[in-house]
Write an enzyme that holds these catalytic residues in place. Structure first.
Site, PDB file in Angstrom:
ATOM      1  N   ASP A 128       0.938  -1.116   0.109  1.00 19.02           N
ATOM      2  CA  ASP A 128      -0.125   0.071   0.320  1.00 19.02           C
ATOM      3  C   ASP A 128       1.040   1.189   0.135  1.00 19.02           C
ATOM      4  O   ASP A 128       0.287   2.459   0.064  1.00 19.02           O
ATOM      5  CB  ASP A 128      -0.562   0.047   1.201  1.00 19.02           C
ATOM      6  CG  ASP A 128      -2.294  -0.782   1.096  1.00 19.02           C
ATOM      7  OD1 ASP A 128      -2.734  -1.278   0.365  1.00 19.02           O
ATOM      8  OD2 ASP A 128      -3.343   0.103   1.978  1.00 19.02           O
ATOM      9  N   HIS A 188      -9.594   8.938  -2.457  1.00 13.13           N
ATOM     10  CA  HIS A 188     -10.856   7.760  -2.430  1.00 13.13           C
ATOM     11  C   HIS A 188     -10.696   7.941  -1.207  1.00 13.13           C
ATOM     12  O   HIS A 188     -10.217   7.944   0.394  1.00 13.13           O
ATOM     13  CB  HIS A 188      -9.343   6.481  -1.810  1.00 13.13           C
ATOM     14  CG  HIS A 188      -9.697   5.665  -1.245  1.00 13.13           C
ATOM     15  ND1 HIS A 188      -9.265   4.365  -2.005  1.00 13.13           N
ATOM     16  CD2 HIS A 188     -10.214   4.735  -0.116  1.00 13.13           C
ATOM     17  CE1 HIS A 188      -9.764   3.198  -1.682  1.00 13.13           C
ATOM     18  NE2 HIS A 188     -10.228   3.338  -0.238  1.00 13.13           N
ATOM     19  N   ASN A 191     -14.739   3.648   4.684  1.00 14.61           N
ATOM     20  CA  ASN A 191     -14.306   3.918   5.969  1.00 14.61           C
ATOM     21  C   ASN A 191     -13.071   3.855   5.841  1.00 14.61           C
ATOM     22  O   ASN A 191     -13.543   5.294   7.436  1.00 14.61           O
ATOM     23  CB  ASN A 191     -14.286   2.416   6.451  1.00 14.61           C
ATOM     24  CG  ASN A 191     -15.480   2.488   6.441  1.00 14.61           C
ATOM     25  OD1 ASN A 191     -16.519   2.609   7.764  1.00 14.61           O
ATOM     26  ND2 ASN A 191     -15.738   0.465   6.220  1.00 14.61           N
ATOM     27  N   GLY A 311     -15.800   3.147  -1.879  1.00 16.79           N
ATOM     28  CA  GLY A 311     -17.269   3.377  -0.926  1.00 16.79           C
ATOM     29  C   GLY A 311     -18.111   4.985  -0.569  1.00 16.79           C
ATOM     30  O   GLY A 311     -19.429   5.052  -2.399  1.00 16.79           O
ATOM     31  N   VAL A 312     -17.942   5.452  -0.268  1.00 16.82           N
ATOM     32  CA  VAL A 312     -18.401   7.069  -0.360  1.00 16.82           C
ATOM     33  C   VAL A 312     -18.151   7.572  -1.347  1.00 16.82           C
ATOM     34  O   VAL A 312     -18.936   8.215  -2.186  1.00 16.82           O
ATOM     35  CB  VAL A 312     -17.808   7.496   0.603  1.00 16.82           C
ATOM     36  CG1 VAL A 312     -18.254   9.340   0.952  1.00 16.82           C
ATOM     37  CG2 VAL A 312     -17.735   7.237   2.072  1.00 16.82           C
TER      38      VAL A 312
HETATM   39  P1  AMP Z   1     -15.290   1.011   2.352  1.00 17.62           P
HETATM   40  O1  AMP Z   1     -14.144   1.858   3.102  1.00 17.62           O
HETATM   41  O2  AMP Z   1     -14.384   1.930   1.024  1.00 17.62           O
HETATM   42  O3  AMP Z   1     -15.790   0.281   1.860  1.00 17.62           O
HETATM   43  O4  AMP Z   1     -16.210   2.412   1.799  1.00 17.62           O
HETATM   44  C1  AMP Z   1     -17.379   2.104   3.622  1.00 17.62           C
HETATM   45  C2  AMP Z   1     -17.964   3.095   3.458  1.00 17.62           C
HETATM   46  O5  AMP Z   1     -18.427   3.278   1.883  1.00 17.62           O
HETATM   47  C3  AMP Z   1     -19.304   3.155   3.988  1.00 17.62           C
HETATM   48  O6  AMP Z   1     -18.984   3.665   5.639  1.00 17.62           O
HETATM   49  C4  AMP Z   1     -20.305   3.798   3.784  1.00 17.62           C
HETATM   50  O7  AMP Z   1     -20.534   4.716   4.635  1.00 17.62           O
HETATM   51  C5  AMP Z   1     -20.286   3.745   2.042  1.00 17.62           C
HETATM   52  N1  AMP Z   1     -20.959   3.994   1.486  1.00 17.62           N
HETATM   53  C6  AMP Z   1     -21.767   2.820   0.724  1.00 17.62           C
HETATM   54  N2  AMP Z   1     -22.485   3.759   0.237  1.00 17.62           N
HETATM   55  C7  AMP Z   1     -22.741   4.034   0.819  1.00 17.62           C
HETATM   56  C8  AMP Z   1     -24.079   5.117  -0.121  1.00 17.62           C
HETATM   57  N3  AMP Z   1     -25.128   4.645  -1.333  1.00 17.62           N
HETATM   58  N4  AMP Z   1     -23.703   6.539  -0.149  1.00 17.62           N
HETATM   59  C9  AMP Z   1     -23.039   7.128   1.111  1.00 17.62           C
HETATM   60  N5  AMP Z   1     -22.406   6.297   1.134  1.00 17.62           N
HETATM   61  C10 AMP Z   1     -21.712   5.201   1.104  1.00 17.62           C
END
Ligand code: AMP
Length: 380
Positions: A128, A188, A191, A311-312
């Site tokens: 990473d 990026h 979480n 995710g966000v």
């Molecule tokens: P990751 O760490 O990349 O898996 O991102 C996870 C985060 O993405 C979760 O904690 C959510 O807060 C966010 N997330 C997933 N779907 C959505 C959505 N439709 N709108 C806003 N945030 C989201």
């Protein structure tokens, strides 16, 4: 690898707890196995069993596996690119444990488990931190005594490098412009969140640092704070270093501010229902990302494209809007209609926006697979 097809994907969770979970997805099917998984060796063996299972497997035997790629969180200054795992590499990884006590030990256990079960299969480490090794010293040094760097390795390393590298290459491909001609800020946002300034294909600065704690506030991590707060609160509340560490990593960020959740979907809902602290947490997040974009644009003396991932970044339509509404001064104009998109490559800026805005779903697995293939082909 020829057509980069995902044959199966899965997850092993709750290793060492009373009941473990293995999730295996292939084609459009899914199988979940609940059973005790005492250690990583058992976990790797279970994964291999299911990959070769006659009903839900995707390969006929273990002989079909040429190599295993491992995501390794911290490679310190030793690894500026992906590498074949040898005894010396394992030793070097051990030396990085101090810097990533939460992440590197399980990475090492995973590699050892694969080596034990597949002794003749090539193992590759993808770090990473590697992508950020191109940062200049003025960006990676902290203003503390120089011996801290020389003797203890205290410097900015940066994280999410595999994701930043993937998104930079992918947005260049989508735009039809060589990555060597673009100044990209990749956001990026998940979480854990980090932004990177990628100038002509190379990381020149990033918001995370010695650990994945600084930068913008995150789901449960505090991001940048005045370092004196740590000492002040430890003294005032009588907290141990371990307790303070837990507070900064697990009880801060948008969870700590809102008291509602670390999940941005819950926060959006709570804010829409009038929860002021949830609204404050989101406002702070958007504002801190805007400020980070400004800082990284300064680091590159301009920016051509801003990308959103994780995710966000991929799904948070309101979050992207909240961030981009403050970027007009840079020449970045969000097209609210185009922004109504989730989880796929998409241009979300207006036609007259001089800085392009894109959603690019990240794909760390494909980068690990590509690096592993490249290293295997070099060793043959
Ligand atoms: P990751 O760490 O990349 O898996 O991102 C996870 C985060 O993405 C979760 O904690 C959510 O807060 C966010 N997330 C997933 N779907 C959505 C959505 N439709 N709108 C806003 N945030 C989201």
């Amino acid at each position: 690898m020829k057509n980069e097809e995902v044959m199966a994907k899965g997850l092993v969770e709750r290793i060492g707890l009373a009941e473990g979970v293995l999730t295996h997805k292939w084609k459009d099917q899914k199988k979940v196995i609940n059973q005790p998984i005492p250690d990583h060796n058992v976990a790797v063996q279970l994964v291999l069993n299911i990959l070769t299972d006659k009903d839900c497997g995707v390969i006929t035997s273990m002989d079909a596996i040429d190599a295993v790629g491992h995501r390794v969180v911290h490679g310190g200054e030793k690894f500026a690119c992906s590498t074949l795992i040898t005894d010396e590499v394992m030793q070097a990884l051990d030396e990085c444990v101090d810097m990533a006590p939460l992440h590197n030990p399980p990475n090492i256990i995973g590699i050892k488990a694969c080596q034990a079960i597949m002794p003749n299969v090539v193992q590759v480490g993808v770090f990473d931190t590697a992508f950020h090794q191109t940062m200049p010293a003025k960006a990676f040094m902290y203003g503390v005594p120089y011996e801290f760097y020389k003797e203890d390795g205290i410097r900015r390393y940066g994280f999410h490098g595999t994701s930043h590298r993937y998104v930079a290459g992918e947005v260049a491909r989508v735009m039809g412009v060589p990555v060597e001609k673009l100044r990209i800020i990749n956001c990026h946002l998940g979480n854990g969140s980090s932004l990177a300034a990628i100038k002509y294909g190379k990381s020149v600065d990033t918001t995370m640092g010695f650990t994945p704690l600084p930068g913008v506030l995150m789901g449960t991590r505090c991001g940048d704070i005045d370092p004196a707060i740590v000492l002040h609160e430890m003294e005032r509340r009588g907290l141990s270093a371990k307790e303070m560490d837990t507070i900064m990593n697990k009880k801060s960020g948008v969870l700590g501010i809102s008291g509602v959740s670390s999940d941005f979907r819950d926060l959006g809902e709570a804010a829409a229902n009038g929860n002021e602290r949830a609204k404050l947490a989101l406002d702070m997040f958007h504002y801190q990302v805007q400020k980070a974009i400004g800082a990284l644009a300064a680091a590159m003396e301009g920016v051509d494209v801003i990308t959103f991932t994780a995710g966000v970044g991929e799904n948070g339509i309101e979050d992207r809007a909240g961030i981009c509404r403050g970027l007009a001064y840079l020449g970045a104009k969000l097209d609210e209609k185009r922004n109504d998109v989730r989880g796929k490559n998409a241009l979300i800026s207006t036609d007259d926006s001089t800085v392009k805005l894109y959603v690019i779903p990240t794909n760390e697995e494909i980068m690990i697979a590509r690096d592993t293939r490249d290293i295997v082909s070099q060793t043959k």
